[in-house]
Design a protein around this motif. Sequence first.
Motif, PDB file in Angstrom:
ATOM      1  N   ARG A 278      -3.901 -35.635  34.202  1.00 29.85           N
ATOM      2  CA  ARG A 278      -4.029 -34.360  33.404  1.00 29.85           C
ATOM      3  C   ARG A 278      -5.225 -34.120  32.674  1.00 29.85           C
ATOM      4  N   LEU A 279      -5.818 -35.307  32.293  1.00 25.74           N
ATOM      5  CA  LEU A 279      -7.101 -35.299  31.326  1.00 25.74           C
ATOM      6  C   LEU A 279      -8.235 -34.789  32.332  1.00 25.74           C
ATOM      7  N   LYS A 280      -8.190 -35.126  33.580  1.00 21.19           N
ATOM      8  CA  LYS A 280      -9.149 -34.684  34.621  1.00 21.19           C
ATOM      9  C   LYS A 280      -8.979 -33.424  34.989  1.00 21.19           C
ATOM     10  N   LYS A 281      -7.588 -32.912  34.947  1.00 17.77           N
ATOM     11  CA  LYS A 281      -7.462 -31.465  35.245  1.00 17.77           C
ATOM     12  C   LYS A 281      -7.927 -30.283  33.883  1.00 17.77           C
ATOM     13  N   ILE A 282      -7.792 -31.002  32.852  1.00 18.74           N
ATOM     14  CA  ILE A 282      -8.251 -30.200  31.731  1.00 18.74           C
ATOM     15  C   ILE A 282      -9.680 -30.155  31.459  1.00 18.74           C
ATOM     16  N   ILE A 283     -10.344 -31.237  31.695  1.00 19.32           N
ATOM     17  CA  ILE A 283     -11.758 -31.269  31.459  1.00 19.32           C
ATOM     18  C   ILE A 283     -12.389 -30.444  32.669  1.00 19.32           C
ATOM     19  N   ASN A 284     -11.788 -30.475  34.089  1.00 19.68           N
ATOM     20  CA  ASN A 284     -12.472 -29.682  34.974  1.00 19.68           C
ATOM     21  C   ASN A 284     -12.274 -27.848  34.664  1.00 19.68           C
ATOM     22  N   GLU A 285     -11.225 -27.803  34.244  1.00 20.59           N
ATOM     23  CA  GLU A 285     -10.807 -26.379  33.794  1.00 20.59           C
ATOM     24  C   GLU A 285     -11.489 -26.192  32.630  1.00 20.59           C
ATOM     25  N   MET A 286     -12.095 -26.849  31.596  1.00 22.96           N
ATOM     26  CA  MET A 286     -12.887 -26.630  30.637  1.00 22.96           C
ATOM     27  C   MET A 286     -14.371 -26.274  30.894  1.00 22.96           C
ATOM     28  N   ILE A 287     -14.756 -27.151  32.079  1.00 28.22           N
ATOM     29  CA  ILE A 287     -16.103 -26.836  32.796  1.00 28.22           C
ATOM     30  C   ILE A 287     -16.080 -25.588  33.479  1.00 28.22           C
ATOM     31  N   LEU A 288     -14.926 -25.265  34.394  1.00 27.34           N
ATOM     32  CA  LEU A 288     -15.123 -24.111  34.829  1.00 27.34           C
ATOM     33  C   LEU A 288     -15.093 -22.955  34.006  1.00 27.34           C
ATOM     34  N   LEU A 289     -14.550 -22.852  32.873  1.00 29.86           N
ATOM     35  CA  LEU A 289     -14.352 -21.975  31.971  1.00 29.86           C
ATOM     36  C   LEU A 289     -15.823 -21.901  31.198  1.00 29.86           C
ATOM     37  N   ALA A 290     -16.120 -22.691  30.970  1.00 32.84           N
ATOM     38  CA  ALA A 290     -17.451 -22.721  30.290  1.00 32.84           C
ATOM     39  C   ALA A 290     -18.799 -22.072  31.330  1.00 32.84           C
ATOM     40  N   LYS A 291     -18.689 -22.566  32.420  1.00 37.17           N
ATOM     41  CA  LYS A 291     -19.407 -21.965  33.568  1.00 37.17           C
ATOM     42  C   LYS A 291     -19.251 -20.447  33.808  1.00 37.17           C
ATOM     43  N   LEU A 292     -17.959 -20.101  33.703  1.00 35.41           N
ATOM     44  CA  LEU A 292     -17.619 -18.617  34.017  1.00 35.41           C
ATOM     45  C   LEU A 292     -18.241 -17.950  32.600  1.00 35.41           C
TER      46      LEU A 292
END
Length: 443
Positions: A278-292
């Motif tokens: 779950r942590l990994k999913k949150i962090i990946n989505e945070m990184i993707l959102l920051a890049k977007l």
Amino acid sequence: MKLQYQLNIAFTTLLLVIMSVTGFVIYSLILDLLIQDEKAELEQKGELLVQILNEESRQPRIDQFGGFLQDQNLELLLYNRILDQVIDSTMPKQIVGSFLADNDFSNMDKELWSLGDIKYVNSRILFYPESTGLELILLTPLTELQAVQQDFIKQLFIVFVIGAVAAVILSYLFTNKLVTPLTRLKWQLKKVEKRQFDAIEPIKATGEIKEVEKSVFEMANELQRYMKSQQTFFQNASHELKTPLMTIQGYAEGIRDGIFGSEEKEKGLEVMVTEVNRLKKIINEMILLAKLDSEQTSYDPETIYLTSIVDQVLDRALPIINEKEIRISHEVDETLTIHADPEKLLRALLNITFNGIRHAKSYVLINVRQINSMITISIEDDGEGIDEDLIPQIFHRFIKGSQGETGLGLAIARAIVEQSGGNITVGTSELGGAKFIVAFSEN
């Protein structure tokens, strides 16, 4: 230098240039007008004198008009064009000789004659019959006309000075009225700089300044909203990350200290793996959102048939549909296309569709159609819908409903749609649940 001073200097300079040019033109024209008027007056007097002289049977003599000419400050010459001689004059012979030497009497078009430094206006009238060759020439000094010219210019200068003072005063009042709103707007921007959003006050202005003021207040409101959203983001992010970390820490310490039995240890390890994922999913989505948001991701747009994208969404949603026993249907115009990055658009539509499936009771509908010049993709469900208080924030980070996961899915969907040149909105569906509408302009 302040803007008000710059405007006043520019206006005053322009005024002085215009007045100088106008004064020069008037100065030049006034003398010409006075000369033409004087020539017309001389011609009238000359014709009267010629008429009197013509009535005399003997040789015309001009000494009988001496008093009249002296009162009028005029000089008179009786000229014989055939002999090219002055046969009579009110002027001394020596001066007459100088006139003949300095001026071409045969030139009928010359307006001014000269005698040394003195200029004379002349008017020439023929005796009848013309065969006599006699001509009456009236002369008046130009000095009187120049005196009138100077007097007129002095009066005009006074008028110009008064007008210039009045114009400068009006310029100051108008520029002050123009600059004052800008000055007040500057102080409002200072408040924005210091983040004193609640202290911002509207200002009285018109025209373009009013539009700028409106833009400044919109910017301030958007900046305030962004800062609050960032604060909310960090608060929610810390909470979302802290909860699984505490769970992992609790089980890890229990396993380390031998508190749990073998069965509880296995369960703890399973929970730890789940929370790590779950942590990994949150962090990946945070990184993707920051890049977007920062536009650091590669974006490769191409022409996409929407029927193909919807088919891919249905294929990937099939496992969760079967698990929740949800029925999903779709209506798509097979000819519709848009220009976007297919991978990212698929991610956005999947996030919205999964959100609908999680909240649906039994049914989800995907509808793709063209309305006027807009292509819309609507995804709606028959669930409980979105709380009215939550709708304005639903696309913000870590904002989620009761069955939400990370609270980042819809934020990612919005970022992708906006990067693709579209927009996304949410409302209430006729099915009873939420209705998300993604709209793109027609290619």
